[in-house]
Design a protein around this motif. Structure first.
Motif, PDB file in Angstrom:
ATOM      1  N   SER A 161       1.103  11.432   6.574  1.00  0.00           N
ATOM      2  CA  SER A 161       0.105  11.952   5.620  1.00  0.00           C
ATOM      3  C   SER A 161      -1.133  12.513   6.321  1.00  0.00           C
ATOM      4  O   SER A 161      -2.168  12.692   5.680  1.00  0.00           O
ATOM      5  N   HIS A 219       6.487   4.025   1.259  1.00  0.00           N
ATOM      6  CA  HIS A 219       6.493   5.362   0.683  1.00  0.00           C
ATOM      7  C   HIS A 219       6.722   5.283  -0.821  1.00  0.00           C
ATOM      8  O   HIS A 219       7.341   4.334  -1.322  1.00  0.00           O
ATOM      9  N   GLU A 220       6.242   6.271  -1.548  1.00  0.00           N
ATOM     10  CA  GLU A 220       6.388   6.294  -3.005  1.00  0.00           C
ATOM     11  C   GLU A 220       7.850   6.197  -3.438  1.00  0.00           C
ATOM     12  O   GLU A 220       8.151   5.658  -4.503  1.00  0.00           O
ATOM     13  N   ASP A 278      -3.091  11.008   8.104  1.00  0.00           N
ATOM     14  CA  ASP A 278      -4.129   9.983   8.201  1.00  0.00           C
ATOM     15  C   ASP A 278      -3.736   8.788   9.060  1.00  0.00           C
ATOM     16  O   ASP A 278      -4.582   8.182   9.710  1.00  0.00           O
ATOM     17  N   PHE A 279      -2.453   8.420   9.026  1.00  0.00           N
ATOM     18  CA  PHE A 279      -2.020   7.191   9.677  1.00  0.00           C
ATOM     19  C   PHE A 279      -1.341   7.491  11.012  1.00  0.00           C
ATOM     20  O   PHE A 279      -0.247   8.065  11.033  1.00  0.00           O
ATOM     21  N   HIS A 282       9.404   3.391   5.307  1.00  0.00           N
ATOM     22  CA  HIS A 282       9.482   4.815   4.976  1.00  0.00           C
ATOM     23  C   HIS A 282      10.659   5.140   4.066  1.00  0.00           C
ATOM     24  O   HIS A 282      10.567   6.005   3.200  1.00  0.00           O
ATOM     25  N   GLN A 342       0.867  -1.174   0.000  1.00  0.00           N
ATOM     26  CA  GLN A 342       0.000   0.000   0.000  1.00  0.00           C
ATOM     27  C   GLN A 342       0.910   1.232   0.000  1.00  0.00           C
ATOM     28  O   GLN A 342       1.620   1.475   0.971  1.00  0.00           O
ATOM     29  N   PHE A 390       5.077   0.695   8.030  1.00  0.00           N
ATOM     30  CA  PHE A 390       5.319   1.633   6.937  1.00  0.00           C
ATOM     31  C   PHE A 390       6.813   1.643   6.603  1.00  0.00           C
ATOM     32  O   PHE A 390       7.618   2.135   7.396  1.00  0.00           O
ATOM     33  N   TYR A 430       2.061   5.274  -0.111  1.00  0.00           N
ATOM     34  CA  TYR A 430       1.642   6.586   0.382  1.00  0.00           C
ATOM     35  C   TYR A 430       2.712   7.592  -0.002  1.00  0.00           C
ATOM     36  O   TYR A 430       3.849   7.225  -0.321  1.00  0.00           O
ATOM     37  N   SER A 431       2.386   8.871   0.039  1.00  0.00           N
ATOM     38  CA  SER A 431       3.325   9.905  -0.416  1.00  0.00           C
ATOM     39  C   SER A 431       3.705  10.904   0.666  1.00  0.00           C
ATOM     40  O   SER A 431       4.647  11.683   0.479  1.00  0.00           O
ATOM     41  N   PHE A 450       2.749  -1.008   4.271  1.00  0.00           N
ATOM     42  CA  PHE A 450       2.734   0.204   3.466  1.00  0.00           C
ATOM     43  C   PHE A 450       4.167   0.566   3.079  1.00  0.00           C
ATOM     44  O   PHE A 450       5.127   0.163   3.740  1.00  0.00           O
TER      45      PHE A 450
END
Length: 274
Positions: A83, A215-216, A85-86, A124, A69, A122, A71-72, A213
C-alpha cells in the motif's frame, strides 16, 4: 534426623517488573520504554504471567478477528512495500496439507509478508484447497493449485508440513513444478508441538498488540470464522487455516529487498558524420 517439613514457614518474594506506582522496579536495567517494547513483543497474557507475576490461564485466551488491522493494497516489489506505506522485510509461504476430501480437514496454503523491523505481519492471502471425492489424484490437483497460488504472487519458495499425509507432497509438488518449468525451493516442516499451543503462541501476541494485519480479501475467507470460533481446548476447533498462519509465522522468512524501478530501454543517436 530432622522431621521438619521442607520449606515450612517460608515466605515468597514477589517483585513485578512494574510497581503499584507505575514505575519500573529496576529502572536502570528495565526503563519504561524497554518494558513497553517487551509488552508489545510477547503480548499481554505472557507479559502478565512472566513480568507481572499474575498468571492468566491459556483457557481464557481468544483470537478476536476484530483486532486484525485490514489493508487493501498489494505488495509492490519495486519498493518492497504494501500500500506504499508498510515496508516489507520478508515473506513466508506455508502449506498445511490434507486430503481435502469432503468432511476431511482443510488443506490450506497461506502467504504472509513480514516487517520484522516493526514486528508486524501481514496475512496477504489464504487458499483453501478443496477436492471432490471423485478426484482420482487429489494431491496432484492440489499441487497444481498451489503452484498457481505461488505464481500469482511471484513466489519461488514454500514450506510444507510433512507430518503424516504430507510426507509425499514435496516430491509431487517438485515434479509438478519441473513439468511447468517453474523454479521452486521446498522446505519440509515437522511439527511435534501441540497444535493449540502453536496457534496461541504464534498468533496471540501479534493480534493482541495490533501488529497482525490482513488483506481485505481475508474478510471473505473462512479464516475469519476460525478466528471467531477458536478455543484453546485441544480438538475443539476447525482451525486448519489458523494452523497454516501459525506455521508461516514460526518459520524463518525469505528476505525481501526493493527491486528498484524497471530499467527503460535507451536509444543512442547515430545520425552523425565522422
Amino acid at each position: 534426623m530432622n522431621n521438619e517439613p521442607f520449606l515450612r514457614g517460608y515466605r515468597t518474594l514477589h517483585i513485578p517488573i512494574i510497581g503499584p506506582d507505575g514505575e519500573s522496579a529496576w529502572p536502570t536495567l528495565f526503563p519504561i520504554e524497554k518494558i513497553d517494547e517487551l509488552r508489545e513483543t510477547v503480548g499481554p497474557r505472557h507479559f502478565s504471567a512472566q513480568m507481572m507475576l499474575e498468571f492468566v490461564s491459556a483457557d481464557r485466551a481468544r483470537l478476536d478477528p476484530g483486532a486484525l488491522q485490514f489493508y487493501s493494497g498489494e505488495f509492490d516489489a519495486r519498493n518492497a512495500k504494501i500500500s506504499g506505506d508498510f515496508p516489507i522485510t520478508g515473506v513466508a509461504c506455508y502449506w498445511d496439507p490434507s486430503s481435502a476430501r469432503d468432511g476431511a480437514d482443510s488443506s490450506v496454503c497461506v502467504i504472509i509478508f513480514r516487517d520484522d523491523k516493526n514486528r508486524r505481519a501481514f496475512i496477504h492471502d489464504v487458499k483453501y484447497l478443496a477436492t471432490g471425492d471423485d478426484d482420482l489424484h487429489p494431491f496432484a490437483t492440489q499441487c497444481g493449485r498451489v503452484l498457481d497460488f505461488l505464481t500469482k504472487y511471484d513466489q519461488r519458495h514454500i514450506a510444507i508440513e510433512v507430518n503424516g499425509i504430507g510426507n509425499a507432497l514435496p516430491e509431487i509438488l517438485r515434479g509438478a513444478a519441473m513439468a511447468c518449468k517453474q523454479p521452486l525451493v521446498i522446505q519440509k516442516i515437522i511439527n511435534k508441538e501441540n497444535k493449540e499451543h502453536r496457534i496461541l503462541d504464534a498468533i496471540e501476541p501479534l493480534l493482541a498488540t495490533g501488529r497482525l494485519f490482513a488483506h481485505e480479501r481475508i474478510r471473505r475467507s473462512k479464516i475469519i470464522t476460525e478466528f471467531e470460533d477458536w478455543l484453546p481446548a485441544a480438538g475443539a476447533n476447525r482451525d486448519d487455516g489458523l494452523d497454516a498462519i501459525a506455521g508461516a509465522l514460526r518459520i524463518q522468512p525469505i528476505a525481501v529487498r526493493p527491486r528498484g524501478q524497471m530499467f527503460l530501454p535507451l536509444s543512442a543517436t547515430t545520425d552523425f558524420k565522422v
